[in-house]
Design an enzyme around this catalytic site. Sequence first.
Site, PDB file in Angstrom:
ATOM      1  N   HIS A 219       0.834  -1.193   0.000  1.00 28.13           N
ATOM      2  CA  HIS A 219       0.000   0.000   0.000  1.00 28.13           C
ATOM      3  C   HIS A 219       0.874   1.250   0.000  1.00 28.13           C
ATOM      4  O   HIS A 219       0.375   2.364   0.183  1.00 28.13           O
ATOM      5  CB  HIS A 219      -0.919   0.030   1.236  1.00 28.13           C
ATOM      6  N   THR A 492      11.911   8.345 -49.004  1.00 23.67           N
ATOM      7  CA  THR A 492      12.849   7.371 -48.445  1.00 23.67           C
ATOM      8  C   THR A 492      14.011   7.179 -49.405  1.00 23.67           C
ATOM      9  O   THR A 492      14.052   7.780 -50.488  1.00 23.67           O
ATOM     10  CB  THR A 492      12.170   5.993 -48.223  1.00 23.67           C
TER      11      THR A 492
END
EC number: 2.7.1.28
Length: 568
Positions: A219, A492
Amino acid sequence: PKKLVNAVSGCADDALEGLVSCNAGLRLLQGHRVILRGDLSAVRGRVALLSGGGSGHEPAHAGYVGKGMLTGAVAGAVFTSPSVGSVLAAIRVLAQAGAVGILLIVKNYTGDRLNFGMALERARSEGADVRMVVVGDDCAFATPGKAGRRGICGTVLIHKVAGALAEAGAGLDEIVEKVTAASKAMGTLGLSLSPCSIPGSKPSFQLAEDEMELGLGIHGEAGVRRMKVLPADEAVETMLKHMTDPSNASHISLSPGCSVVLMVNNLGGLSCLELGIVAGAAVRRLESRGIRIARALVGSFMTALEMAGVSLTLMVVDEELLRLIDAETTAMAWPKVPAGPATTRREEVPAPVDVPGKPLDEAGTGPGAVQVEQVLERVCSTLLDIQDKLNQLDRAAGDGDCGHTHARAAHAIQEWMRSRPPPAAPSQLLSCLADLLLEKMGGSSGVLYGLFLTAAARSLRGRSDPAAWADAVDSGIDAMQRYGGAAPGDRTMLDSLCAAAKALHSLRNPGADPLHVLEAAVQSAEVAAEATKHMEAGAGRASYIRSSRLEHPDPGAVAVAAVLGAVL
């Protein structure tokens, strides 16, 4: 911190509804945060098992409901114990289903003990045969206070042992006796790199960027020591030393030769990559102590919301306990554990035998070895000269390493030529260069060049006439497009290559001058490379960037044009 929820107040309910929606064998108890087996009729004449606690530890505890594990799980709000009323309602349902006894498996937290304990007393007053086992497996505190050891991830192993016993028809007394003994031979320790935060709240504590904390609770409760972030191996060794230190009253006793079940538990926010590294380190460190890891469970078993951390659980086992761990279960969150020990000493599969290539003196009329070396040296020098330029062009759309990638290729080719003369036959030359770039260049560029050269080499087998080179370039481009997914106009390296290939088609014409054709190809590639600055990227990493930011030519296209120019 951001949370992907509907409403803070409904987190626990929404999570349980989602779990039941996706699992045909689970049911919700009307009016309560209780998950039950869908086949409650199977409980008649057997011991039923009930566990639970606050939400935020998923998949615990509802993920462990199923044949061979829990019969039901009661959930509270996030990090909040479930109510007495819900626990009691679950007990009543199980009793009315015909259970001959009901065991409550509770983690050692005050709220859980009180609420489950109060429900137990009420149920007993109604005539139910109910017992409770409290699990405290935390090894963090050398001198536990009055509250005792916290219950953490080892509780999941108790669910499994108890569930297997109940499924086999064991009585309530026998189950209590055996899980109590198993609990005493078990320990867990957590390590955290970050805090966690309840939905709607700020983190419960802070850790500096260079800090980790040993022994945190699930916790976010304080641990036992803060320290600088350690490498995984050292962090695991620190954890194991603390867990097994005889001066620690919460330690687990491990003697050389004993067998353990190891749980490597993700506390919620650790990457699977890190979890695998920790698991390997834990196996190595335990083996070095002479410990046999009979089974290893690696995954998210009991979390603390998004806490980036890990816990290690060790349970000393004998053959009977191991059979119970191995017993079948339909619980959704229990992993399919490989039936065999964990070890770092597994024999590796031998590497494949290299496929023999063709002899280097393959017949052909390609350029001589000296000419090949001169051309390759010019290509390498060119790539090294434009390294910084390519990196700069790449920063706008990529990670700025295009120049480094091509420089690696250049250095690899130079080193290769120093070690042996390159083959003169065109097919073998391109094939060798493909292998070299695939191994040494890296990145997608290395694979694309490898594809191009491999396909081109195949096209050149037994040929070296000018038209064969045009065919080879087309074959290489086809391979790049087939696997890379790009096309001319996508900004590209293909833009330069395709422009050059179109010019090289003239080599198929009888009487064409190869030198003039190559000059035209280089010029076309350079124009095409420059034109990429006006294109919108359609493939590659640049396609994720807005075109308005791409003000420079594509670095891959520039590199291809430079290579072709160096060949000339």
